[in-house]
Scaffold this active site. Structure first.
Site, PDB file in Angstrom:
ATOM      1  N   HIS A  48      28.069  43.745  31.598  1.00 34.89           N
ATOM      2  CA  HIS A  48      29.139  44.073  32.543  1.00 34.89           C
ATOM      3  C   HIS A  48      29.090  45.526  33.023  1.00 34.89           C
ATOM      4  CE1 HIS A  48      33.116  44.671  34.246  1.00 34.89           C
ATOM      5  NE2 HIS A  48      33.441  45.466  33.238  1.00 34.89           N
ATOM      6  N   HIS A  72      32.321  52.862  31.099  1.00 28.17           N
ATOM      7  CA  HIS A  72      33.745  52.778  31.437  1.00 28.17           C
ATOM      8  C   HIS A  72      34.585  51.989  30.431  1.00 28.17           C
ATOM      9  CE1 HIS A  72      32.840  48.848  33.400  1.00 28.17           C
ATOM     10  NE2 HIS A  72      34.104  48.578  33.164  1.00 28.17           N
ATOM     11  N   GLU A  76      37.802  52.218  25.437  1.00 27.20           N
ATOM     12  CA  GLU A  76      38.802  51.192  25.190  1.00 27.20           C
ATOM     13  C   GLU A  76      38.322  50.124  24.202  1.00 27.20           C
ATOM     14  OE1 GLU A  76      40.480  49.661  28.761  1.00 27.20           O
ATOM     15  OE2 GLU A  76      41.979  48.485  27.672  1.00 27.20           O
ATOM     16  N   ASP A  77      37.088  49.703  24.356  1.00 29.85           N
ATOM     17  CA  ASP A  77      36.660  48.509  23.618  1.00 29.85           C
ATOM     18  C   ASP A  77      35.697  48.752  22.464  1.00 29.85           C
ATOM     19  OD1 ASP A  77      38.205  47.056  25.332  1.00 29.85           O
ATOM     20  OD2 ASP A  77      36.550  46.591  26.704  1.00 29.85           O
ATOM     21  N   ASP A 139      34.356  47.680  39.008  1.00 29.94           N
ATOM     22  CA  ASP A 139      34.680  46.951  37.784  1.00 29.94           C
ATOM     23  C   ASP A 139      35.377  45.645  38.150  1.00 29.94           C
ATOM     24  OD1 ASP A 139      35.313  46.483  35.031  1.00 29.94           O
ATOM     25  OD2 ASP A 139      37.306  47.347  35.359  1.00 29.94           O
ATOM     26  N   ASP A 260      35.043  33.453  66.716  1.00 33.96           N
ATOM     27  CA  ASP A 260      35.958  33.419  65.587  1.00 33.96           C
ATOM     28  C   ASP A 260      35.230  33.337  64.250  1.00 33.96           C
ATOM     29  OD1 ASP A 260      38.120  33.413  67.302  1.00 33.96           O
ATOM     30  OD2 ASP A 260      38.029  31.238  67.519  1.00 33.96           O
TER      31      ASP A 260
HETATM   32 MN    MN Z   1      35.236  46.760  32.805  1.00 35.23          MN
END
Ligand code: MN
Length: 723
Positions: A48, A72, A76-77, A139, A260
């Site tokens: 990811h 990133h 947090e993880d 993200d 269109d």
């Molecule tokens: Mn993420």
């Protein structure tokens, strides 16, 4: 998943000075820290952040941003801390990762207050460094691309809704159209699977039958550009299901028109070439009126620049063209991130590098800054959310009256819509407005937060042209109603002038009593009805005269020397002055004429239409030489608001040199004129002939533009075309 060397290569490709070593270390670090963690897809978790980094290399962002993308989710993880990141990758990266982490998760299902707080955090974090927002958007994009792996339908829906409500509009506001469209499309597919499928199938069917015509159009353009030695890249691109659906919904149209569902894009090297390409396209195919937009002279709020036009292409198909330079193209696709790429690093006085924000040209960033100022002025979180969320919804604008009343309008609404929204009476009597204290035309499109003061006058009445200046149904209905009423009055007024003039010439006086005598024979129900019929050209003044005073009676009343009834001639006729020419009422412009207030004009009574206005020296007038009673002297009402624009046509001969077309377009925009058509008429080695239609206020305005054009050294001649 991107391999390590692939990612590094992608960065080195656009930034040869990138810190290769640091990139490698970040790649290894994220793989190690996320270790055995898994995504819903079953892939290792680290795929990811690596994909997010890959998305951002597509925007050609700096090394710090790419590394931030890789890291990133580590704070947090995983076990990684802010200090770890700072020690290994430096304070800049640590700050960015921290910013992304602090954004946390949005949760729309949470309490309003919590939601507001999240928003506040998002904006504070992004305002200090826009790169935080870019990482967050990438993200989200990757999470949306892998959304289908999430098992719980409620969770998928929640994420999709959040994307639709917040991230897609945010990307749009930042000018990142590619991001926006993809986010919306995936979210729409999740939220509305049936509708999505239907639109997609229909799109594919329509496109499948259009292969050949699309090729023909592309080829046709390429050939024409080559003939003119214009270097241009022509591509076509099918629109996404969501944007087609939204357009269908908004304008309640079907998908029959090629324009269109598919757009043609012409990318040229220089601004000048944009106008040349436009001129060539307009000469090759007929343009669809009202669809030409010059976003080069007047860019959109998010920095977007392009020329837009729609032409009637082969097989009578409408084709939408967007013409832009390479740089404009990148700004259109990547928005603020593209500004980023083009910016130079600037240093402040004390030598420190300013917070790395895109500089200058980007209004998108100004918008963000304004929001943050609002935040700092200490509004409550809820209030702030109100404002911010509203701000994100591009389809609405929120404005205020001078005493603070909030008026919500659809986006694109003008001051005139605003006036009608406040009250119909305010709308129908408004003459001008002040937006945030500045005097602006009534047709000005409003932006969020504008304070609008409407100035009214008892003498004002709604003008037919106003209808084109509004987008709200309420305003449009009120204008139509008022115009219908006024048109009736105009016909009555015009009818009275006509019949009065007929009587004057016969040396007879006219009053309503006399008119009443003619009602029965003329089958009219009232004097007003009769006058309307005269104004409308259904009954002539002569006819009324004949019935009111039969020939014999008139002879008796006539002074001796006028023993014989003479047919009036143009020369001895009393002029009938119609004050206040407003096309669309009882008055129409002759077909193919380009008249602006102040031009010398004459009116011809046209049965069933009222009065047709011609330029005074129009050769078409010769036809009416034998019908002097149809001629009416008229003049413009010059003291009306300057909100109604009239189209003037100019014929230009210009040097075949680089920069002329761009200079002309810019000059006209600078003088407040609006180009509504532009076509090259002839061309030889040294000169171009071309026709430009410009919307102006009046002849004075036009003359200023013409003088300015004549002042351009590369403009040879400028000539007015009136009909
Ligand atoms: Mn993420």
């Amino acid at each position: 998943m991107l391999r390590q060397y692939e990612l590094v290569d992608q960065v080195l490709n656009y930034d040869p000075n990138a810190d290769e070593d640091l990139l490698n270390r970040a790649y290894i670090y994220t793989t190690k820290m996320h270790g055995g963690q898994k995504r819903a897809s079953g892939d290792p978790y680290y795929s990811h952040p690596i994909e997010v980094a890959g998305i951002l290399t597509g925007l050609r962002l700096d090394t710090a941003t790419i590394i931030t993308a890789l890291l990133h989710d580590t704070i947090e993880d995983t076990d990684a801390t802010y200090d770890d990141i700072r020690d290994m990758f430096g304070a800049e990266v640590a700050g960015l990762v921290d910013g992304v982490t602090k954004l946390g998760q949005f949760d729309l299902t949470s309490e309003e207050t919590q939601q507001a707080e999240n928003f506040r955090r998002l904006l504070i974090a992004t305002s200090s460094d826009i790169r935080v927002l870019l990482v967050k958007l990438a993200d989200r994009l990757h999470n949306m691309r892998t959304l289908h792996f999430i098992k719980l339908p409620e969770k998928r829906r929640r994420i999709a809704q959040e994307t639709m409500d917040i991230f897609a509009p945010l990307a749009g506001r930042m000018g990142m159209q590619e991001f926006r469209e993809e986010l919306e499309d995936i979210a729409y597919k999740e939220l509305n699977p049936e509708a999505y499928k239907t639109v997609l199938e229909r799109l594919e069917r329509t496109l499948a039958g259009s292969d050949k015509i699309i090729q023909d159009i592309e080829e046709g353009l390429r050939v024409r550009f080559a003939e003119h030695k214009l270097e241009a890249e022509v591509t076509s691109r099918g629109k996404r299901a969501y944007s087609v659906w939204r357009k269908m919904e908004r304008k309640s149209i079907s998908m029959e028109q090629l324009s269109d569902i598919i757009g043609f894009r012409i990318v040229v090297p220089e601004i000048e070439d944009c106008y040349r390409a436009l001129g060539i396209a307009h000469t090759t195919w007929k343009m669809v009126p009202g669809r030409y937009k010059d976003y080069i002279s007047t860019p959109r709020a998010n920095g977007y620049q392009s020329l837009h036009t729609t032409v009637v292409g082969p097989e009578n198909k409408r084709v939408e063209l967007q013409i832009r330079t390479r740089k404009m193209h990148e700004v259109a696709e990547y928005g603020i991130a593209a500004h980023w790429f083009y910016k130079e690093k600037t240093e402040t006085k004390n030598g420190e590098v300013k917070s790395p924000l895109p500089t200058g040209s980007s209004d998108a960033f100004n918008w963000l800054r304004q929001l943050v100022t609002m935040l700092e002025q200490g509004e409550s979180a809820e209030e702030f959310l109100e404002h911010t969320k509203l701000e994100l919804f591009n389809d609405q604008v929120f404005c205020f009256t001078p005493n603070g009343r909030l008026i919500a309008l659809p986006s694109g609404a003008t001051s005139l819509d605003f006036a009608y929204a406040v009250h119909t009476d305010i709308g129908s009597s408004c003459t001008m407005c002040r937006i945030n204290g500045r005097h602006m035309p009534l047709r000005t499109q409003l932006a969020n937060g504008d304070e609008v003061e409407i100035i009214c006058s008892e003498d004002q009445t709604p003008l037919p042209a106003w209808e084109k200046m509004v987008v709200t149904g309420k305003a449009r209905a009120a204008i139509r109603r008022a115009v219908r009423q006024r048109r009736k009055e105009e016909y009555v007024r015009l009818g009275r002038r006509i019949v009065e003039s007929t009587f004057e010439q016969a040396n007879l006086t006219l009053d309503d009593e006399i008119l009443e005598r003619t009602l029965v024979p003329l089958q009219r129900s009232s004097v007003e009805h009769l006058l309307m019929g005269i104004g409308y050209g259904e009954v002539t003044g002569e006819k009324v005269l004949d019935i009111a005073y039969p020939e014999e009676e008139r002879e008796a009343r006539r002074p001796r020397r006028l023993w014989r009834r003479r047919k009036p001639t143009r020369r001895n006729r009393q002029p009938v002055l119609i004050n206040g020419i407003e096309p669309g009422l009882a008055v129409h412009f002759a077909e193919g004429s380009f008249l602006v207030p102040g031009d010398k004009i004459v009116g011809i009574v046209t049965p069933g239409r009222g009065l047709t206005v011609y330029p005074v020296d129009s050769s078409d007038l010769r036809v009416f030489d034998g019908d002097p009673e149809r001629w009416i002297d008229i003049s413009w009402n010059m003291f009306r608001s300057d909100d109604v624009l009239f189209t003037a046509r100019l014929d230009l001969v210009i040097a075949n040199e680089v920069g002329v077309l761009g200079a002309i377009s810019t000059l006209i925009a600078d003088y407040g004129g609006n180009i509504s058509n532009l076509a090259l008429t002839r061309r030889d080695n040294d000169f171009y002939g071309m026709v430009i239609d410009i919307d102006v206020k009046d002849v004075g305005h036009l003359n200023r533009i013409m003088s300015a054009l004549k002042g351009l050294s590369k403009v040879n001649t400028v000539r007015r075309v009136q009909d």
